[in-house]
Scaffold this motif. Structure first.
Motif, mmCIF file in Angstrom:
data_model
loop_
_atom_site.group_PDB
_atom_site.id
_atom_site.type_symbol
_atom_site.label_atom_id
_atom_site.label_comp_id
_atom_site.label_asym_id
_atom_site.label_seq_id
_atom_site.Cartn_x
_atom_site.Cartn_y
_atom_site.Cartn_z
ATOM 1 N N GLU A 71 2.632 -2.299 -9.567
ATOM 2 C CA GLU A 71 1.478 -2.434 -10.454
ATOM 3 C C GLU A 71 1.189 -3.904 -10.766
ATOM 4 O O GLU A 71 0.042 -4.323 -10.844
ATOM 5 C CB GLU A 71 1.720 -1.669 -11.756
ATOM 6 C CG GLU A 71 0.501 -1.569 -12.638
ATOM 7 C CD GLU A 71 0.758 -0.681 -13.840
ATOM 8 O OE1 GLU A 71 0.481 -1.129 -14.963
ATOM 9 O OE2 GLU A 71 1.246 0.451 -13.638
ATOM 10 N N ALA A 72 2.226 -4.710 -10.923
ATOM 11 C CA ALA A 72 2.068 -6.132 -11.253
ATOM 12 C C ALA A 72 1.683 -6.970 -10.030
ATOM 13 O O ALA A 72 1.008 -7.987 -10.164
ATOM 14 C CB ALA A 72 3.354 -6.681 -11.865
ATOM 15 N N LEU A 73 2.122 -6.536 -8.839
ATOM 16 C CA LEU A 73 1.881 -7.298 -7.609
ATOM 17 C C LEU A 73 0.388 -7.326 -7.290
ATOM 18 O O LEU A 73 -0.271 -6.301 -7.259
ATOM 19 C CB LEU A 73 2.644 -6.674 -6.441
ATOM 20 C CG LEU A 73 2.559 -7.410 -5.112
ATOM 21 C CD1 LEU A 73 3.323 -8.722 -5.173
ATOM 22 C CD2 LEU A 73 3.096 -6.536 -3.996
ATOM 23 N N ILE A 74 -0.124 -8.523 -7.053
ATOM 24 C CA ILE A 74 -1.531 -8.669 -6.696
ATOM 25 C C ILE A 74 -1.676 -8.903 -5.197
ATOM 26 O O ILE A 74 -2.511 -8.298 -4.539
ATOM 27 C CB ILE A 74 -2.180 -9.819 -7.491
ATOM 28 C CG1 ILE A 74 -2.182 -9.455 -8.978
ATOM 29 C CG2 ILE A 74 -3.580 -10.126 -6.988
ATOM 30 C CD1 ILE A 74 -2.587 -10.572 -9.897
ATOM 31 N N TYR A 75 -0.829 -9.790 -4.653
ATOM 32 C CA TYR A 75 -0.941 -10.124 -3.233
ATOM 33 C C TYR A 75 0.393 -10.664 -2.730
ATOM 34 O O TYR A 75 1.084 -11.376 -3.449
ATOM 35 C CB TYR A 75 -2.038 -11.186 -3.023
ATOM 36 C CG TYR A 75 -2.373 -11.429 -1.579
ATOM 37 C CD1 TYR A 75 -3.213 -10.569 -0.883
ATOM 38 C CD2 TYR A 75 -1.831 -12.507 -0.893
ATOM 39 C CE1 TYR A 75 -3.510 -10.781 0.451
ATOM 40 C CE2 TYR A 75 -2.118 -12.734 0.444
ATOM 41 C CZ TYR A 75 -2.965 -11.863 1.113
ATOM 42 O OH TYR A 75 -3.251 -12.063 2.433
ATOM 43 N N SER A 76 0.734 -10.325 -1.485
ATOM 44 C CA SER A 76 1.926 -10.870 -0.830
ATOM 45 C C SER A 76 1.481 -11.871 0.223
ATOM 46 O O SER A 76 0.670 -11.552 1.092
ATOM 47 C CB SER A 76 2.726 -9.761 -0.134
ATOM 48 O OG SER A 76 3.527 -9.085 -1.046
ATOM 49 N N TYR A 77 2.010 -13.090 0.127
ATOM 50 C CA TYR A 77 1.732 -14.131 1.114
ATOM 51 C C TYR A 77 2.801 -14.032 2.196
ATOM 52 O O TYR A 77 3.986 -14.046 1.897
ATOM 53 C CB TYR A 77 1.761 -15.510 0.452
ATOM 54 C CG TYR A 77 0.770 -15.618 -0.676
ATOM 55 C CD1 TYR A 77 -0.568 -15.866 -0.425
ATOM 56 C CD2 TYR A 77 1.171 -15.423 -1.992
ATOM 57 C CE1 TYR A 77 -1.495 -15.942 -1.460
ATOM 58 C CE2 TYR A 77 0.264 -15.494 -3.038
ATOM 59 C CZ TYR A 77 -1.067 -15.756 -2.767
ATOM 60 O OH TYR A 77 -1.965 -15.825 -3.794
ATOM 61 N N LYS A 78 2.369 -13.942 3.466
ATOM 62 C CA LYS A 78 3.323 -13.660 4.536
ATOM 63 C C LYS A 78 3.274 -14.654 5.687
ATOM 64 O O LYS A 78 4.172 -14.659 6.514
ATOM 65 C CB LYS A 78 3.045 -12.269 5.113
ATOM 66 C CG LYS A 78 3.028 -11.182 4.091
ATOM 67 C CD LYS A 78 2.471 -9.900 4.668
ATOM 68 C CE LYS A 78 2.200 -8.942 3.536
ATOM 69 N NZ LYS A 78 1.421 -7.805 3.908
ATOM 70 N N HIS A 79 2.239 -15.470 5.774
ATOM 71 C CA HIS A 79 2.071 -16.265 6.991
ATOM 72 C C HIS A 79 2.445 -17.737 6.804
ATOM 73 O O HIS A 79 3.450 -18.174 7.334
ATOM 74 C CB HIS A 79 0.649 -16.124 7.525
ATOM 75 C CG HIS A 79 0.306 -14.692 7.827
ATOM 76 N ND1 HIS A 79 0.839 -14.000 8.889
ATOM 77 C CD2 HIS A 79 -0.469 -13.806 7.174
ATOM 78 C CE1 HIS A 79 0.397 -12.755 8.891
ATOM 79 N NE2 HIS A 79 -0.406 -12.608 7.860
ATOM 80 N N ALA A 80 1.663 -18.492 6.076
ATOM 81 C CA ALA A 80 1.932 -19.927 5.942
ATOM 82 C C ALA A 80 3.105 -20.200 5.003
ATOM 83 O O ALA A 80 3.814 -21.175 5.154
ATOM 84 C CB ALA A 80 0.693 -20.650 5.436
ATOM 85 N N ALA A 81 3.276 -19.344 4.031
ATOM 86 C CA ALA A 81 4.374 -19.480 3.070
ATOM 87 C C ALA A 81 4.799 -18.091 2.656
ATOM 88 O O ALA A 81 4.046 -17.138 2.788
ATOM 89 C CB ALA A 81 3.937 -20.291 1.861
ATOM 90 N N SER A 82 6.003 -17.980 2.134
ATOM 91 C CA SER A 82 6.477 -16.691 1.642
ATOM 92 C C SER A 82 6.372 -16.689 0.132
ATOM 93 O O SER A 82 6.847 -17.607 -0.547
ATOM 94 C CB SER A 82 7.929 -16.456 2.058
ATOM 95 O OG SER A 82 8.375 -15.205 1.555
ATOM 96 N N GLY A 83 5.737 -15.676 -0.394
ATOM 97 C CA GLY A 83 5.598 -15.568 -1.832
ATOM 98 C C GLY A 83 4.618 -14.474 -2.194
ATOM 99 O O GLY A 83 4.165 -13.722 -1.336
ATOM 100 N N PHE A 84 4.301 -14.414 -3.468
ATOM 101 C CA PHE A 84 3.367 -13.394 -3.932
ATOM 102 C C PHE A 84 2.716 -13.839 -5.220
ATOM 103 O O PHE A 84 3.171 -14.770 -5.876
ATOM 104 C CB PHE A 84 4.073 -12.047 -4.122
ATOM 105 C CG PHE A 84 5.251 -12.084 -5.064
ATOM 106 C CD1 PHE A 84 5.091 -11.829 -6.421
ATOM 107 C CD2 PHE A 84 6.533 -12.352 -4.599
ATOM 108 C CE1 PHE A 84 6.172 -11.848 -7.293
ATOM 109 C CE2 PHE A 84 7.623 -12.370 -5.449
ATOM 110 C CZ PHE A 84 7.444 -12.124 -6.804
ATOM 111 N N SER A 85 1.626 -13.166 -5.569
ATOM 112 C CA SER A 85 1.014 -13.387 -6.870
ATOM 113 C C SER A 85 1.186 -12.097 -7.654
ATOM 114 O O SER A 85 1.141 -10.996 -7.098
ATOM 115 C CB SER A 85 -0.463 -13.770 -6.731
ATOM 116 O OG SER A 85 -1.172 -12.786 -6.022
#
Length: 118
Positions: A71-85
């Motif tokens: 529910e809190a996760l907005i987006y997962s960054y997978k390509h240029a960097a690893s992380g999430f918003s």
């Protein structure tokens, strides 16, 4: 350049950029601890899991349940960097910053470019 060198350069750019954003955010007033705001969480690259799965697991360790993490996760960054918003309170940011694999947590900010018309 090798692919690993390119990815390292991109990650370094993002880390430097977030350091700048963090400095800017520190100059603003602190948020109340119960108010959720969007933050960008930079993590180590997961080796044995899909990035989104790793991001949810990391969030679950702080939020208490996989449902709350999703529910809190907005987006997962997978390509240029690893992380999430994710939408997090100040207390959750503090706890998440202590988790293994979390490199940095910064508030998300919208910035507008100032351009001149010629």
């Amino acid at each position: 350049m090798k692919k690993d060198q390119i990815l390292s350069s991109i990650l370094l750019f993002f880390l430097l950029f977030t350091a700048f954003i963090t400095t800017m955010a520190d100059s603003q007033a602190s948020q109340p601890s119960n108010e959720s705001k969007v933050h960008i969480v930079y993590t180590e690259q997961p080796e044995d899991q899909e990035p989104e799965e790793y991001h949810i697991k990391t969030l679950t360790s702080v939020l208490g349940s996989e449902e709350a993490a999703k529910e809190a996760l907005i987006y997962s960054y997978k390509h240029a960097a690893s992380g999430f918003s994710a939408k997090l309170t100040a207390e959750q940011v503090s706890e998440l910053s202590k988790q293994p694999g979390v490199l940095q947590v910064v508030p998300s900010q919208t910035v507008q470019l100032h351009t001149r018309r010629v």
